[in-house]
Design an enzyme around this catalytic site. Structure first.
Site, PDB file in Angstrom:
ATOM      1  N   ASP A   1     -10.775  -2.153 -20.610  1.00 37.51           N
ATOM      2  CA  ASP A   1     -11.005  -2.966 -21.805  1.00 37.51           C
ATOM      3  C   ASP A   1      -9.691  -3.646 -22.190  1.00 37.51           C
ATOM      4  O   ASP A   1      -8.771  -3.013 -22.706  1.00 37.51           O
ATOM      5  CB  ASP A   1     -11.518  -2.080 -22.949  1.00 37.51           C
ATOM      6  CG  ASP A   1     -11.870  -2.882 -24.193  1.00 37.51           C
ATOM      7  OD1 ASP A   1     -11.700  -4.123 -24.189  1.00 37.51           O
ATOM      8  OD2 ASP A   1     -12.311  -2.267 -25.185  1.00 37.51           O
TER       9      ASP A   1
ATOM     10  N   HIS B   1       0.804  -1.225   0.000  1.00 36.79           N
ATOM     11  CA  HIS B   1       0.000   0.000   0.000  1.00 36.79           C
ATOM     12  C   HIS B   1       0.837   1.275   0.000  1.00 36.79           C
ATOM     13  O   HIS B   1       0.323   2.355  -0.328  1.00 36.79           O
ATOM     14  CB  HIS B   1      -0.948  -0.009   1.207  1.00 36.79           C
ATOM     15  CG  HIS B   1      -2.168   0.840   1.033  1.00 36.79           C
ATOM     16  ND1 HIS B   1      -2.198   2.009   0.294  1.00 36.79           N
ATOM     17  CD2 HIS B   1      -3.428   0.698   1.506  1.00 36.79           C
ATOM     18  CE1 HIS B   1      -3.401   2.537   0.336  1.00 36.79           C
ATOM     19  NE2 HIS B   1      -4.170   1.764   1.059  1.00 36.79           N
TER      20      HIS B   1
END
Length: 493
Positions: free
Chosen positions: A425, A173
């Site tokens: 996509d 993180h």
């Protein structure tokens, strides 16, 4: 496992660019969690194309930090070691590919991938896919898993089935937050499509743009709106004994909830209608009435959670909503994202303090309005500066301030909708080119993290192609059945 993490005492490589951790990185709040986001595609994708695109991104000028290593120096301080050149021996990312060779329905974990529901429902357990998102048997141990190894902070894991592909992005993180992730995945996608000219160069990690918040070199110009609600030492001890025990001691369960459009959209429309009617009654400008989909969704989750708790009506409820600092400080501490995005951690919070009785009895529009007001009020540059002025004086060692009282119920929210994970996509990576004129988007998205797992800390993962919203959280074991009961009651009414 040792081969996965590398040597526990790997020496710094000659020539590495050594950089100190930034303010938002030098905190247990981010160091305490390793992250994995899994994207499920209902098609077979080429893992090499995915790897090459991500590796090529990290090797681009300005992006090399994503291939950095984390090491402790002689003083015990953690610092970045960023290779000047990535090689086969020192790759830009970790990469693992597993071909299971069976349909997903035949695999013990992949067969449990949650499916959308026709009403708000708890539809699965993200931890069922933990051994797919991580190496089997791996239990995240925070930044310790990366320290003094030669493991890059960014990893890619691809699991293939005869009819699906699960693409998992892993990171420590300290590397970036949710909006930082947006820049990473969008640029990864652009690289996959060959749209290299669309990829911007991030702000250099050589200096910390938010150091002024850490050092207080620019004094706050106003007081925080909740300054008089900060929890004192006695309250913190009492709160820690309650919420802290839930988080660190009691058994917890992870679940994911699907909220279909057929449910959330009428809630949004009803809330807006009620607020417009209220504006008319008060002689106010109806055009100023504004709520987002996520305002209503957050209010609905909060209301369902508090109803599940069945608390004393007078008990205080504190909702902490994570916010990115980027918009507030663009053109000031950081450049505008359209020119040079900041790929790192930069977060603050909007805090909503309300009575439990009001949460469960008042209309959803009222609660959504409290959330929107808190975001608007506390999301300004001056309020963020006031907040971090309080952080500096709090002395608790974390970039947070706790507002409310020692007996409050705490609910947290991290909204990843802007990361656009469901909108990616990956069509150039599909193996079957017969459908190549169609987008290839994730049908399902989830996150796994650890080892710090706050109770009732909700991740709003975004909206899929069917406009279903997805959210996940950990709750104390046995609480999810009660939560589902509340969902069923809300759906009936």
């Amino acid at each position: 496992m040792a081969s996965f993490f590398g040597s526990k005492h790997a020496a710094p490589a000659p020539g590495d660019r050594v950089r100190p951790l930034h303010f938002f990185e030098d905190s247990l709040l981010v160091q305490g969690n390793n992250m994995a986001v899994s994207l499920v595609f209902n098609e077979v994708l080429d893992p090499e194309k995915l790897r090459q695109a991500l590796e090529s991104l990290v090797k681009r000028p300005g992006w090399e930090r994503l291939g950095g290593r984390l090491k402790t120096n002689a003083s015990g301080k953690i610092e970045w070691h960023i290779p000047v050149n990535f090689t086969a021996e020192r790759p830009a990312i970790t990469f693992v590919y597993v071909n299971h060779g069976v349909p997903a329905a035949s695999h013990p974990a992949a067969s449990k991938i949650p499916k959308p529901s026709t009403k708000p429902a708890v539809v699965g357990d993200p931890d069922n896919l933990a051994d797919i998102a991580w190496e089997p048997g791996y239990k995240p141990n925070g930044i310790k898993d990366y320290l003094n190894t030669d493991r890059p902070v960014l990893g890619l894991r691809v699991n293939s089935f005869d009819d699906k592909t699960i693409v998992t992005l892993q990171w420590q993180h300290v590397t970036f937050d949710a909006l930082g992730m947006q820049y990473v995945v969008e640029s990864w996608c652009a690289m996959l499509w060959g749209k290299v000219s669309d990829i911007l160069t991030p702000l250099s990690p050589d200096s910390d743009p938010f150091d002024v918040l850490a050092q207080g070199t620019r004094p706050a110009s106003e007081q925080h709106v909740l300054a008089d609600r900060q929890v004192g030492l006695g309250g913190m001890l009492r709160w820690g004994l309650g919420y802290g025990v839930d988080m660190f001691v009691r058994a917890k369960e992870n679940r994911i909830v699907c909220v279909p459009e057929s449910y959330w959209r009428p809630q949004l429309e009803k809330a807006l209608e009620e607020l417009r009617a209220e504006a008319v009654a008060n002689g106010e400008d109806v055009a100023k009435v504004f709520l987002t989909e996520n305002d209503v969704l957050t209010a609905w989750i909060l209301q369902s959670t508090v109803r599940q708790m069945a608390p004393n009506p007078e008990r205080l409820v504190a909702a902490s909503i994570a916010m990115s600092l980027r918009k507030a400080f663009e053109g000031d501490l950081i450049p505008f994202a359209a020119r040079q995005p900041y790929v790192g951690n930069a977060f603050g919070w909007a805090n909503v303090l309300v009575r439990a009785g009001d949460v469960v009895s008042k209309p959803l529009s009222w609660l959504a309005c409290q959330i929107r007001s808190a975001i608007n009020q506390q999301g300004t540059r001056a309020q963020h500066e006031a907040y971090y002025s309080m952080v500096r004086s709090s002395g608790i060692g974390l970039p947070i301030v706790v507002f409310g009282d020692g007996g409050m119920a705490q609910v947290g929210f991290s909204n990843w909708s802007k990361a656009g994970l469901f909108d990616l996509d990956f069509a150039p990576a599909r193996k079957d080119l017969r459908n190549n004129n169609q987008p290839c988007r994730p049908s399902y998205v989830q996150e796994n993290h650890g080892p710090v797992k706050p109770v009732d800390g909700f991740f709003i993962l975004g909206k899929d192609s069917q406009s279903n919203y997805w959210t996940s959280a950990y709750k104390v074991k046995g609480s999810w059945d009660k939560f589902q009961e509340q969902l069923d009651k809300a759906f009936k009414t």
